[in-house]
Design a protein around this motif. Structure first.
Motif, PDB file in Angstrom:
ATOM      1  N   ASN A  15      18.204 -49.664 -32.231  1.00  0.00           N
ATOM      2  CA  ASN A  15      17.458 -50.757 -32.835  1.00  0.00           C
ATOM      3  C   ASN A  15      15.993 -50.765 -32.392  1.00  0.00           C
ATOM      4  OD1 ASN A  15      16.681 -53.839 -33.030  1.00  0.00           O
ATOM      5  ND2 ASN A  15      18.426 -53.491 -34.356  1.00  0.00           N
ATOM      6  N   SER A  16      15.707 -50.150 -31.244  1.00  0.00           N
ATOM      7  CA  SER A  16      14.341 -50.159 -30.726  1.00  0.00           C
ATOM      8  C   SER A  16      13.528 -48.950 -31.166  1.00  0.00           C
ATOM      9  CB  SER A  16      14.370 -50.214 -29.196  1.00  0.00           C
ATOM     10  OG  SER A  16      14.999 -51.399 -28.766  1.00  0.00           O
ATOM     11  N   CYS A  17      14.104 -47.755 -31.074  1.00  0.00           N
ATOM     12  CA  CYS A  17      13.316 -46.547 -31.330  1.00  0.00           C
ATOM     13  C   CYS A  17      13.790 -45.768 -32.556  1.00  0.00           C
ATOM     14  CB  CYS A  17      13.330 -45.635 -30.103  1.00  0.00           C
ATOM     15  SG  CYS A  17      14.924 -44.872 -29.779  1.00  0.00           S
ATOM     16  N   GLY A  18      14.935 -46.127 -33.124  1.00  0.00           N
ATOM     17  CA  GLY A  18      15.403 -45.466 -34.330  1.00  0.00           C
ATOM     18  C   GLY A  18      16.123 -44.149 -34.103  1.00  0.00           C
ATOM     19  N   ARG A  19      16.283 -43.757 -32.852  1.00  0.00           N
ATOM     20  CA  ARG A  19      16.997 -42.541 -32.513  1.00  0.00           C
ATOM     21  C   ARG A  19      18.485 -42.685 -32.844  1.00  0.00           C
ATOM     22  NH1 ARG A  19      14.718 -39.497 -28.154  1.00  0.00           N
ATOM     23  NH2 ARG A  19      13.600 -41.373 -27.647  1.00  0.00           N
ATOM     24  N   ASN A  20      19.140 -41.589 -33.183  1.00  0.00           N
ATOM     25  CA  ASN A  20      20.585 -41.626 -33.392  1.00  0.00           C
ATOM     26  C   ASN A  20      21.270 -41.715 -32.034  1.00  0.00           C
ATOM     27  OD1 ASN A  20      23.273 -41.179 -33.986  1.00  0.00           O
ATOM     28  ND2 ASN A  20      22.828 -39.672 -35.565  1.00  0.00           N
ATOM     29  N   ILE A  21      21.954 -42.830 -31.773  1.00  0.00           N
ATOM     30  CA  ILE A  21      22.497 -43.062 -30.428  1.00  0.00           C
ATOM     31  C   ILE A  21      23.596 -42.094 -30.057  1.00  0.00           C
ATOM     32  CG2 ILE A  21      21.862 -45.499 -30.451  1.00  0.00           C
ATOM     33  CD1 ILE A  21      24.876 -46.106 -30.822  1.00  0.00           C
ATOM     34  N   ALA A  23      23.394 -39.071 -30.063  1.00  0.00           N
ATOM     35  CA  ALA A  23      22.760 -37.949 -29.385  1.00  0.00           C
ATOM     36  C   ALA A  23      22.199 -38.321 -28.015  1.00  0.00           C
ATOM     37  CB  ALA A  23      21.632 -37.396 -30.258  1.00  0.00           C
ATOM     38  N   VAL A  24      22.346 -39.585 -27.609  1.00  0.00           N
ATOM     39  CA  VAL A  24      21.774 -40.035 -26.340  1.00  0.00           C
ATOM     40  C   VAL A  24      22.862 -40.607 -25.447  1.00  0.00           C
ATOM     41  CG1 VAL A  24      20.023 -41.517 -25.270  1.00  0.00           C
ATOM     42  CG2 VAL A  24      19.650 -40.624 -27.578  1.00  0.00           C
ATOM     43  N   GLU A  25      22.903 -40.190 -24.186  1.00  0.00           N
ATOM     44  CA  GLU A  25      23.914 -40.696 -23.257  1.00  0.00           C
ATOM     45  C   GLU A  25      23.683 -42.170 -22.938  1.00  0.00           C
ATOM     46  OE1 GLU A  25      24.476 -38.518 -19.681  1.00  0.00           O
ATOM     47  OE2 GLU A  25      24.565 -36.600 -20.725  1.00  0.00           O
ATOM     48  N   ASN A  26      24.779 -42.846 -22.577  1.00  0.00           N
ATOM     49  CA  ASN A  26      24.725 -44.255 -22.154  1.00  0.00           C
ATOM     50  C   ASN A  26      24.294 -45.215 -23.260  1.00  0.00           C
ATOM     51  OD1 ASN A  26      25.456 -43.539 -19.481  1.00  0.00           O
ATOM     52  ND2 ASN A  26      23.354 -42.967 -19.078  1.00  0.00           N
ATOM     53  N   SER A  27      24.400 -44.764 -24.490  1.00  0.00           N
ATOM     54  CA  SER A  27      24.061 -45.662 -25.592  1.00  0.00           C
ATOM     55  C   SER A  27      25.170 -46.689 -25.809  1.00  0.00           C
ATOM     56  CB  SER A  27      23.855 -44.853 -26.866  1.00  0.00           C
ATOM     57  OG  SER A  27      22.816 -43.941 -26.685  1.00  0.00           O
ATOM     58  N   VAL A  28      24.801 -47.823 -26.352  1.00  0.00           N
ATOM     59  CA  VAL A  28      25.778 -48.879 -26.590  1.00  0.00           C
ATOM     60  C   VAL A  28      25.567 -49.499 -27.962  1.00  0.00           C
ATOM     61  CG1 VAL A  28      26.111 -49.518 -24.175  1.00  0.00           C
ATOM     62  CG2 VAL A  28      24.277 -50.586 -25.483  1.00  0.00           C
ATOM     63  N   CYS A  42      19.953 -47.169 -27.617  1.00  0.00           N
ATOM     64  CA  CYS A  42      20.148 -45.873 -26.975  1.00  0.00           C
ATOM     65  C   CYS A  42      19.948 -45.979 -25.466  1.00  0.00           C
ATOM     66  CB  CYS A  42      19.223 -44.829 -27.585  1.00  0.00           C
ATOM     67  SG  CYS A  42      17.515 -44.939 -27.037  1.00  0.00           S
ATOM     68  N   GLY A  43      20.472 -45.021 -24.736  1.00  0.00           N
ATOM     69  CA  GLY A  43      20.390 -45.013 -23.280  1.00  0.00           C
ATOM     70  C   GLY A  43      18.965 -44.996 -22.770  1.00  0.00           C
ATOM     71  N   LYS A  44      18.077 -44.353 -23.483  1.00  0.00           N
ATOM     72  CA  LYS A  44      16.683 -44.290 -23.031  1.00  0.00           C
ATOM     73  C   LYS A  44      16.023 -45.656 -23.087  1.00  0.00           C
ATOM     74  CE  LYS A  44      15.901 -39.504 -23.629  1.00  0.00           C
ATOM     75  NZ  LYS A  44      14.910 -38.462 -23.839  1.00  0.00           N
ATOM     76  N   CYS A  45      16.248 -46.371 -24.174  1.00  0.00           N
ATOM     77  CA  CYS A  45      15.661 -47.703 -24.275  1.00  0.00           C
ATOM     78  C   CYS A  45      16.302 -48.662 -23.279  1.00  0.00           C
ATOM     79  CB  CYS A  45      15.788 -48.224 -25.704  1.00  0.00           C
ATOM     80  SG  CYS A  45      14.683 -47.379 -26.848  1.00  0.00           S
ATOM     81  N   SER A  47      17.429 -47.837 -20.231  1.00  0.00           N
ATOM     82  CA  SER A  47      16.911 -47.557 -18.894  1.00  0.00           C
ATOM     83  C   SER A  47      15.449 -47.958 -18.767  1.00  0.00           C
ATOM     84  CB  SER A  47      17.093 -46.078 -18.556  1.00  0.00           C
ATOM     85  OG  SER A  47      16.323 -45.274 -19.411  1.00  0.00           O
ATOM     86  N   ARG A  48      14.744 -47.989 -19.870  1.00  0.00           N
ATOM     87  CA  ARG A  48      13.345 -48.419 -19.816  1.00  0.00           C
ATOM     88  C   ARG A  48      13.193 -49.926 -19.982  1.00  0.00           C
ATOM     89  NH1 ARG A  48      10.461 -44.580 -24.175  1.00  0.00           N
ATOM     90  NH2 ARG A  48       9.762 -42.902 -22.838  1.00  0.00           N
ATOM     91  N   GLY A  49      14.257 -50.588 -20.358  1.00  0.00           N
ATOM     92  CA  GLY A  49      14.185 -52.026 -20.570  1.00  0.00           C
ATOM     93  C   GLY A  49      13.399 -52.409 -21.806  1.00  0.00           C
ATOM     94  N   VAL A  50      13.429 -51.530 -22.813  1.00  0.00           N
ATOM     95  CA  VAL A  50      12.708 -51.807 -24.048  1.00  0.00           C
ATOM     96  C   VAL A  50      13.361 -52.965 -24.803  1.00  0.00           C
ATOM     97  CG1 VAL A  50      12.008 -50.835 -26.277  1.00  0.00           C
ATOM     98  CG2 VAL A  50      11.970 -49.409 -24.221  1.00  0.00           C
ATOM     99  N   GLN A  51      12.555 -53.845 -25.317  1.00  0.00           N
ATOM    100  CA  GLN A  51      13.083 -54.962 -26.097  1.00  0.00           C
ATOM    101  C   GLN A  51      13.679 -54.481 -27.406  1.00  0.00           C
ATOM    102  OE1 GLN A  51      10.139 -57.949 -26.935  1.00  0.00           O
ATOM    103  NE2 GLN A  51      10.980 -59.291 -25.394  1.00  0.00           N
ATOM    104  N   TYR A  52      14.659 -55.231 -27.885  1.00  0.00           N
ATOM    105  CA  TYR A  52      15.154 -54.986 -29.238  1.00  0.00           C
ATOM    106  C   TYR A  52      14.955 -56.252 -30.060  1.00  0.00           C
ATOM    107  CZ  TYR A  52      19.265 -57.615 -27.764  1.00  0.00           C
ATOM    108  OH  TYR A  52      20.116 -58.601 -27.292  1.00  0.00           O
ATOM    109  N   ALA A  53      14.915 -56.056 -31.341  1.00  0.00           N
ATOM    110  CA  ALA A  53      14.818 -57.199 -32.247  1.00  0.00           C
ATOM    111  C   ALA A  53      15.909 -57.074 -33.285  1.00  0.00           C
ATOM    112  CB  ALA A  53      13.457 -57.221 -32.917  1.00  0.00           C
TER     113      ALA A  53
END
Ligand SMILES: [Zn+2]
Ligand SMILES: [Zn+2]
Length: 62
Positions: A15-21, A23-28, A42-45, A47-53
């Motif tokens: 929801n934050s970066c548009g990546r297919n989750i 393909a990313v570990e720890n995604s939820v 995705c796991g990257k967002c 771990s970075r604490g990126v906001q989602y909307a």
């Protein structure tokens, strides 16, 4: 090669970066606390604490 029949993974994009989750570990995936529509993160967002909307109600959060 055609890609016309690959619509089974709707809702699996971060929801934050548009990546297919997938393909990313720890995604939820989880439900919006406000309107219960599906949100993916995705796991990257995470771990970075990126906001989602929320795309449906506009709810912001981690
Ligand atoms: Zn992301
Ligand atoms: Zn919502």
């Amino acid at each position: 090669m055609t890609e016309t029949e690959s619509t089974e993974t709707v809702g699996n994009f971060c929801n934050s970066c548009g990546r297919n989750i997938v393909a990313v570990e720890n995604s939820v995936t989880f439900k919006c606390p406000n309107c219960s529509s599906q949100i993916a993160r995705c796991g990257k967002c995470r771990s970075r604490g990126v906001q989602y909307a929320c795309r449906v109600c506009g709810f912001l959060g981690p």
